[in-house]
Design a protein around this motif. Sequence first.
Motif: not given
Lengths: 308, 266
Positions: B21-22, B108-110, B9, B13-14, B17-18, B7
Amino acid sequence: MNALSIRNLEKRYPNGVYALRGIDLDVAEGEFFALLGPNGAGKSTAIGIIASLVNKTAGQVSVFGHDLDTDLAGAKASIGLVPQEFNFNQFETVIQIVLNQAGYYGIPRSRARERAERYLKQLGLWEKRDVVSRELSGGMKRRLMIARALIHEPRLLILDEPTAGVDIEIRRSMWRFLEDINRRGISIILTTHYLEEAESLCSTVAVINHGRIVEYGTVSELLHKLNYETFVLNVRGSVTGLEPVEGYSMTARLDGALEVEVPKDTGINRLFEALSEQGVEVLSMRNKTNRLEEFFMRLVEDQRRDAA
Amino acid sequence: MAYGDSAIPTTWWRNWVAFQTILIKEVHRFARIWVQTILPSAITTGLYLLIFGNLIGDRIGVMDGFTYMDYIVPGIIMLSIITNSYGNVVSSFYGTKFQRHIEELLIAPVPNWLILAGYVCGGVARGLTVGVLVTIVAAVFTDLELAHPLLVVLIAILTATVFAIGGFINAIYAKSFDDISIVPTFVLTPLTYLGGVFYSISLLAPFWQGASLLNPILYMVNAFRYGFLGVSDIPVAVAFALIVVFIVGLGGWALHLLNRGTGIKS
Ligand SMILES: Nc1ncnc2c1ncn2[C@@H]1O[C@H](COP(=O)(O)OP(=O)(O)OP(=O)(O)O)[C@@H](O)[C@H]1O
Ligand SMILES: [Mg+2]
């Protein structure tokens, strides 16, 4: 490879509290590990540091070889966290909370939906998916936090008192669920104040007190160190003015029951005999406290004695 | 099955997506409570235009060659963009901290810049949404003409960005709900009202003209007005430069605070 490896971890909060005073800890891959300790021992602080919620003062932490200082993203992706306090948006629904968390990990919506359905169903929350989180019961909120923590399929799941305030039936089903995911290869660390929980789930435990690891081993090794056990006896007959029985320490309780401290390796037959000689019949008997609490109390007493 | 590995990515890309989402979460938030977030500005501007533009404006006559109504419309739109972009981020991010779901992002890895970007874009989205709505309300009262449409859009976005970042910094420092209304009430509102929304600074005595030039909002309002009417008290290029300086300066400050964990991590 170790799921978690901690070296000389220290934490001093800005207000001066020394929550961790140099901790070393290894949790092997695939292990089901319990971190135990009395209130304020430093468990949540350690977990907070591992999960990047608290800044450490000194020391190293690595998760599956990803060091927090050099590969933070790798470490974060490997960890799922179920915190001690509820920390989701009160106004979002169950499904939104889980999907948003997936988004933060970069998981595309379509895949996140599949997983959310799977975990919410397994945790008995699928029917509640469109309910706003603040309307959930305490036990449902705990399970929601578990589903949220699993959504990115972490290799290490950390649960800080996951069963606090959860009824026994749900607690048992949570245990089965955790055992199941542990069997499927996820390493688990949990903190708990229930001995039964650590006893039935965990292969290894560490006990932390005043920011130091004071015990490390299996649950039975740990309990072996308790040198007495306290029982409460419900009896027929008066408990006041009883003759002392050698080898046991007895106290009459206000509710008419009798409290007896039994040293380790001492049987209780002799106690019963001595009591019936004095006309006291034992109707039932139970452990006074959670043995874990008893252990913690001993720990605190020992330290006080050492300090004196 | 190797958990996690399948999983992971790519970083790019990650992050994308993050970020989405925010941003989507932020837009949902203000859309869900639109009665508190969108409607008030539409009503107040409607009242401003009715009272100052329509009833009193006729007696004021012309300003810089325009009817008073036409003169104040750009400033009033700007006023709502500023208060809404600031207000959105300050209350949303403070709520995130207060309810502790900031932790969902922190574990999270943000990267921190992405957290900042997500919330700021959320604030800009609300500022622009309200800005468009207010423009529509204004169109009911007068015929709007846009001298430089592109400039209008650009200044609106950039100004909203400045104040969204400002709201973010305010939220980081805020320790109570009182702290999130202090700056809007005691700093932003006065600066906006004195920032030439309702008058041209050429009407002021020289000293106050000079003092007004220290007010950054004056530059934004005037650049925005230039986009509509083609007139401005100050050079538009100066306004642009100033806005960019603010974005870079405040953005750097906000990021620094996030990296240090101020108000978020102990
Ligand atoms: N944010 C904070 N700022 C200052 N001190 C803190 C903070 N969080 C915890 N502490 C202190 O650090 C110590 C360890 O707290 P911690 O929450 O880690 O304990 P714990 O083992 O999780 O306890 P419990 O079983 O009650 O959850 C305590 O003395 C606590 O008061
Ligand atoms: Mg704790």
